[in-house]
Design an enzyme around this catalytic site. Structure first.
Site, PDB file in Angstrom:
ATOM      1  N   GLU A 104      -3.398  -4.492  -3.074  1.00  6.23           N
ATOM      2  CA  GLU A 104      -4.015  -5.349  -4.077  1.00  6.23           C
ATOM      3  C   GLU A 104      -4.088  -4.652  -5.436  1.00  6.23           C
ATOM      4  OE1 GLU A 104      -6.156  -6.143  -0.092  1.00  6.23           O
ATOM      5  OE2 GLU A 104      -5.251  -4.446  -1.138  1.00  6.23           O
TER       6      GLU A 104
ATOM      7  N   CYS B  73     -11.159  -3.331  -4.260  1.00  5.48           N
ATOM      8  CA  CYS B  73     -10.115  -4.304  -4.595  1.00  5.48           C
ATOM      9  C   CYS B  73     -10.689  -5.694  -4.834  1.00  5.48           C
ATOM     10  CB  CYS B  73      -9.035  -4.328  -3.523  1.00  5.48           C
ATOM     11  SG  CYS B  73      -7.939  -2.890  -3.651  1.00  5.48           S
TER      12      CYS B  73
ATOM     13  N   ASN C 133       0.839  -1.196   0.000  1.00  8.24           N
ATOM     14  CA  ASN C 133       0.000   0.000   0.000  1.00  8.24           C
ATOM     15  C   ASN C 133       0.878   1.252   0.000  1.00  8.24           C
ATOM     16  OD1 ASN C 133       0.622  -0.786   2.777  1.00  8.24           O
ATOM     17  ND2 ASN C 133      -0.852   0.731   3.469  1.00  8.24           N
TER      18      ASN C 133
ATOM     19  N   GLU D   3       0.217   5.270   0.765  1.00  8.57           N
ATOM     20  CA  GLU D   3      -0.721   6.302   1.204  1.00  8.57           C
ATOM     21  C   GLU D   3      -0.351   7.663   0.649  1.00  8.57           C
ATOM     22  OE1 GLU D   3      -1.986   4.282   5.454  1.00  8.57           O
ATOM     23  OE2 GLU D   3      -0.757   6.083   5.485  1.00  8.57           O
TER      24      GLU D   3
END
Length: 128
Positions: A56, A90, A43, A45
């Site tokens: 994902e 996702c 991930n 951010e």
């Protein structure tokens, strides 16, 4: 090395690289493609939360840019106390590149805890 072990190793590696200064929640994901290629991502951010990228989504993009189009298996891991499930968006992304045999593994601390199929997590996904 067994493919699920390789997926777990790659997802954990990617999780450590996650950029999560706001939530402090690091997620890693790895895909085994139909051609037995392994892709991974984490991930990322952003101060403008909607602009962040789920692990994902990142790993699916890596798979597509790598030339593959079908997910055999995807593994997701995080550093929280609970298993991390893909968000709704996702899940639909995963469904786009899955079939009835695609496996979704959820892992914690270097161990696969659960295995699902996309139809269990998103039974009414959009299909073409």
């Amino acid at each position: 090395m067994e493919k699920t072990e390789q997926l777990l190793e790659r997802a954990v590696e990617s999780q450590k690289k996650a950029y999560a200064p706001y939530s402090k929640y690091h997620v890693g994901a790895a895909i085994l493609s139909e051609n037995d290629n392994v892709y991974s991502s984490c991930n990322v951010e952003n101060a403008s939360y909607p602009c962040g990228i789920c692990a994902e989504a990142g790993v699916i993009s890596a798979m597509i840019s790598g030339g593959d189009k079908q997910i055999k298996a995807i593994l997701i891991t995080s550093d929280g106390n609970e298993l991390v499930y893909p968000c709704g968006a996702c899940l639909q992304r995963i469904a786009e590149f899955s079939n009835e045999n695609t496996k979704i593994y959820l892992a914690k601390s270097n161990e696969i805890i659960k295995e699902h199929k996309i139809t269990e997590l998103l039974p009414y996904n959009f299909t073409l």
